[in-house]
Structures are given as C-alpha cells and as structure tokens.
Design an enzyme around this catalytic site. Structure first.
Site, PDB file in Angstrom:
ATOM      1  CG  HIS A   1      -1.860   1.105   1.337  1.00  0.00           C
ATOM      2  ND1 HIS A   1      -3.189   0.974   0.986  1.00  0.00           N
ATOM      3  CD2 HIS A   1      -1.710   2.393   1.719  1.00  0.00           C
ATOM      4  CE1 HIS A   1      -3.806   2.117   1.173  1.00  0.00           C
ATOM      5  NE2 HIS A   1      -2.936   2.998   1.612  1.00  0.00           N
TER       6      HIS A   1
ATOM      7  CG  HIS B   1       0.556   5.996   9.738  1.00  0.00           C
ATOM      8  ND1 HIS B   1       0.177   7.142   9.064  1.00  0.00           N
ATOM      9  CD2 HIS B   1       1.917   5.998   9.737  1.00  0.00           C
ATOM     10  CE1 HIS B   1       1.251   7.795   8.659  1.00  0.00           C
ATOM     11  NE2 HIS B   1       2.315   7.127   9.055  1.00  0.00           N
TER      12      HIS B   1
ATOM     13  CD  GLU C   1      -2.391  10.684   8.977  1.00  0.00           C
ATOM     14  OE1 GLU C   1      -3.469  10.081   8.734  1.00  0.00           O
ATOM     15  OE2 GLU C   1      -1.294  10.115   9.008  1.00  0.00           O
TER      16      GLU C   1
ATOM     17  CE1 TYR D   1     -10.074   6.747   3.574  1.00  0.00           C
ATOM     18  CE2 TYR D   1     -10.186   6.211   5.917  1.00  0.00           C
ATOM     19  CZ  TYR D   1      -9.440   6.452   4.775  1.00  0.00           C
ATOM     20  OH  TYR D   1      -8.069   6.386   4.833  1.00  0.00           O
TER      21      TYR D   1
ATOM     22  CG  HIS E   1      -6.363   9.795  13.286  1.00  0.00           C
ATOM     23  ND1 HIS E   1      -6.706   9.198  12.097  1.00  0.00           N
ATOM     24  CD2 HIS E   1      -7.366   9.510  14.156  1.00  0.00           C
ATOM     25  CE1 HIS E   1      -7.850   8.550  12.246  1.00  0.00           C
ATOM     26  NE2 HIS E   1      -8.270   8.735  13.484  1.00  0.00           N
TER      27      HIS E   1
ATOM     28  CG  HIS F   1      -4.070   7.029  12.482  1.00  0.00           C
ATOM     29  ND1 HIS F   1      -2.979   7.708  12.986  1.00  0.00           N
ATOM     30  CD2 HIS F   1      -3.912   7.040  11.129  1.00  0.00           C
ATOM     31  CE1 HIS F   1      -2.209   8.125  12.004  1.00  0.00           C
ATOM     32  NE2 HIS F   1      -2.747   7.728  10.866  1.00  0.00           N
TER      33      HIS F   1
END
Length: 464
Positions: free
Chosen positions: A303, A346, A352, A361, A376, A382
């Site tokens: 990713h 992460h 963010e 989402y 976040h 998160h």
C-alpha cells in the site's frame, strides 16, 4: 504562460473561466473592451478613467517562480472606506491554549447546519474553527475551519489578511463572487481564495463544508519527481474566473469584513468592491474539480503512502515538509497482490485531519460520515477498524474498484494542532465512542507459524 478559456455551467448559472495554474492571466469585462492598459501597468490615465491597483501576494523581491502579483483596474480603489472597527469573532479562533491538549483519536459526527427558519446565517457568520496551530502574526501556521450556513451574503464581503483559504464544499454549491470574477463551486470541487482577495458567497439552501487556512505560504502543485511530467492534478484543469464588474452604489453601506491577526474587523463603504473592470497577473483565485485528478496507485504489491494523492501543497522552509498538504482518496482500482490493501496502521510525525464529501471511507465504512471529520494528531495511533481488518485479511484478492462513489480528503500538516473549545465541546458533535472501533481487535499471533516452504519440508521429512 498563456491560458485558454473554458466554459462551465450549472443548472442556474453559466460561467466562463481561464485555464491553468499560476499562469500570467489577463482578462477584461467584454462590456469595456481595451480596458487593460497597453504596454504598461500604471499609466498616467487608465482607460475608461479607471484606477490602477496592485495586489501583491509575495514580497517584491521574491524569485520569479514564487513572485505573485496582479494588477486590478477598478472604478474606485480599495482604499476608499471608513475606518475598521473590531467585530465579534464568533467561533473563529486562534487561541490554541483555551483547552488542554488532547492526544486522543477524535471523530466528529456530521456538523450541524442551522435551519433558515430558525436563524439566517451567511458564510462568514457560519465560520467555526475546529483546530489549528501557529500564529498569523509571525506568518507561520494553519487553521482548519468548518462553515455551515443557509443564507447568501448581502452587501457584505470577506477579506482574509492572514492567509489563504482552501474551501471544500460538502453540501450545497457556492457562487463565489471575487474581485477577479465569479466562480461556481460545487461539492467534489474546491476553490482557493488567496490572501487579501475580497469575496462574497451566495448559497442555495443549507450549505456545509471545510476550510484549510495556511499562513505564510501559498498553495502550489506538488513536485512529481520520478512520476515525470504528467500526473496527479494537471495544471490545465485549474480554472480562474474572468473579469466581471458591477458599478453599484450602496447608499445604506457596504460592509467589508477583514480577518486580521486572528480577529475580525469591519468597515463601511458606499460602493460594491466588485468593481474591477479588467485585471492581469498571476495572483488569482481558482477552482478545481476533484474528478479530474489523475490517480497513481500500486500495481504490484503493498500500500503506497498517501502522498501519492496530493492535490496541492503549502511548503514550509524545510525541504519535503509541508505546512499543509491537501490530499484526496478518489475512486480508483485496487490490484496489489498478496497485500493488505486498505490503509495500514500508522503513527505519524504529521497531523492528519480527514473529512468526507460523499460515500463511505474504505478504512471505516461505519461511523465516519459525510459532513463529519476525524483528527489523528502527531504520533497518535490510527488505522482500519476491526471489520475492515478482518474482511481484508481474508478477502480473495482480485482487481476491484475502490472508493466508488466516494470522496474523502485529508488536510495533513507538520504542525501539532490544538483543538478549539468549539471543536471539543461547543459543537457537541464529538463521537466519544470512537476508540471502541479498535477495541475488538484481537491477537492473531501464532508462535508455531512457519513459512509455507518449511511446512512442506517438515511433511517430507515425516513421510520419509
């Protein structure tokens, strides 16, 4: 560089634009041909008896690639107004110490829109600061605002002396009248009103959206590096309004609202500020349709980092570190092999803030709703909720459309942002159960696990 004209229409308005990002544009209202002076900026007498006024978006001595200015030829100059006086700030704030820091994951349910039947609220009255950091006086910082309104601005305009507004409509279109002309901005489009530009907003019902404000820098296209010459947000898809003016006397008084050093001020004048007959330069408002974004994605495995979805960036003085990036998560193909395809878990040295324009989402299909938001903060963990993790850890991997009918976005910043009292308490939209979406995550650790090739070897030895 030059530019080309494009036309865009909605059900009720037809608007013409110039095409390009950061170009040297020139535009005249067709009612006054040859209104732009020939061969100079500031003639002794301007055509049609206009006043020449320069709007500077950078220091005079900035290098050419970052030097921003436009010349406006107007019926009366901006300086003709009564003195500014202080205005109530409402829920706009630059006071980052009013509440204690909160390092928790934060999520907001869709922000409320006032009902016109209960109270008429225009764009400026409906501004609410959610979070931010830095300082407009030192010209270094960021604010994130929410706007929620139901009424058009009448004989009122707004000027932000502190920084640039990147406006993201979520519900309801905006007809934005600027000194440079008009822009119709609908959900799934954005517009940028740069520092000092006066504008007024007409709405067509209950209207809501998000605003990213940056101090001390202007938004620019991200560098493409090894991607090459093309990709992401293409310069030709940015649209700039064409000159339009009104020669209108307002005997009851026209109000200019000025955001200055984080406070609100207003002054009165007896004419419309949208009296620019012609203009030229490279410092303009502009809009962009997010559907035009050329998506780059992984085609083999893993990713990729979300920076590949950056539409615009406001750079800091540190190479590669942004005051703020505007990032989107548009519809695209997911094809990565032997990969957990949704966003990874992460912890980030950046803040963010996410919003959702429409759809669902992918990392949190429940709870994160259009018109809501999440924050976040720096180094706050998160990632996908339990349903997303379990589903995508066992899914059969095949090419599939991701985020179809969805548009989520992120304001990412190197600043450690503080949440305002309005954002934490007054709005009454914080989802206090947010943390529970990760509570069911369980351990899958198996100390007896072996790579597949070792299992085959063990079986062969047993058979021998």
């Amino acid at each position: 560089g030059g530019s080309q004209q494009r036309c865009a229409c909605s059900s009720t308005h037809f608007t013409t634009y110039l095409s390009g990002f950061g170009n040297e544009f020139a535009s005249e209202d067709p009612r006054c041909p040859s209104a732009l002076p020939e061969g100079q900026n500031n003639p002794q007498v301007c055509p049609y008896g206009l006043y020449a006024e320069q709007l500077s978006g950078s220091a005079f001595t900035c290098p050419r690639p970052t030097n921003k200015r436009s010349w406006l030829y107007r019926i009366l100059p901006s300086v003709r107004h009564k003195p500014f006086t202080a205005e109530p700030c409402g829920d706009l704030s630059e006071s980052w110490n009013d509440v204690e820091p909160n390092p928790n994951q934060l999520r907001w349910r869709p922000f409320n829109i006032p009902k016109a039947s209960e109270k008429k609220v225009d764009f400026v009255s409906g501004l609410h600061t959610v979070c931010g950091a830095g300082d407009s006086k030192s010209r270094n910082g960021i604010c994130i605002h929410l706007y929620a309104c139901n009424t058009s601005m009448t004989d009122r305009c707004f000027q932000n002396s502190d920084g640039d507004f990147l406006i993201v409509p979520q519900q309801g279109k905006l007809l934005v009248t600027t000194e440079f002309g008009k822009m119709m901005v609908e959900p799934n489009e954005i517009c940028v009103i740069q520092q000092g530009m006066r504008f007024s907003v007409d709405v067509f019902g209950e209207t809501r959206g998000y605003i990213l404000e940056v101090y001390g820098a202007h938004f620019e296209l991200p560098d493409l590096g090894p991607i090459g010459a093309n990709g992401l947000a293409n310069p030709r898809d940015f649209l700039v309004p064409v000159a339009w003016y009104e020669d209108r006397t307002v005997s009851a008084g026209y109000t200019v609202i000025n955001k200055y050093q984080g406070k609100m001020f207003s002054c009165q004048q007896d004419f419309s500020p949208f009296n620019v007959v012609a203009w030229h330069g490279n410092y303009t408002p502009y809009k962009y349709n997010l559907e035009n974004f050329m998506v780059i994605n992984c085609v083999a495995y893993d990713h990729a980092d979300p920076s590949i979805f950056t539409v615009l960036t406001a750079k800091s003085t540190r190479p590669g570190v942004a005051i703020a990036d505007f990032v989107i998560f548009p519809p695209r193909w997911g094809v990565a092999d032997h990969t957990f395809r949704p966003p990874y878990y992460h912890r980030n040295c950046m803040s963010e803030f996410m919003g959702l324009i429409k759809g669902h989402y992918e990392a949190k299909e429940e709870g994160f709703q259009p018109g809501g938001a999440s924050l976040h903060s720096i180094m706050t963990p998160h990632g996908p909720d339990v349903d997303c993790f379990e589903k995508n850890s066992t899914a059969t991997l095949k090419p599939e459309r991701v985020a179809e009918g969805t548009m989520a976005f992120m304001f990412e910043s190197s600043f450690s942002m503080a949440v305002t009292k309005w954002g934490l308490d007054t709005c009454n939209r914080v989802d206090k159960e947010y943390y529970k979406c990760w509570e069911p995550l369980r351990s899958h650790f198996n100390p007896k696990w072996k790579p597949a090739i070792l299992w085959v070897k063990d079986l062969m030895e047993i058979n021998v």
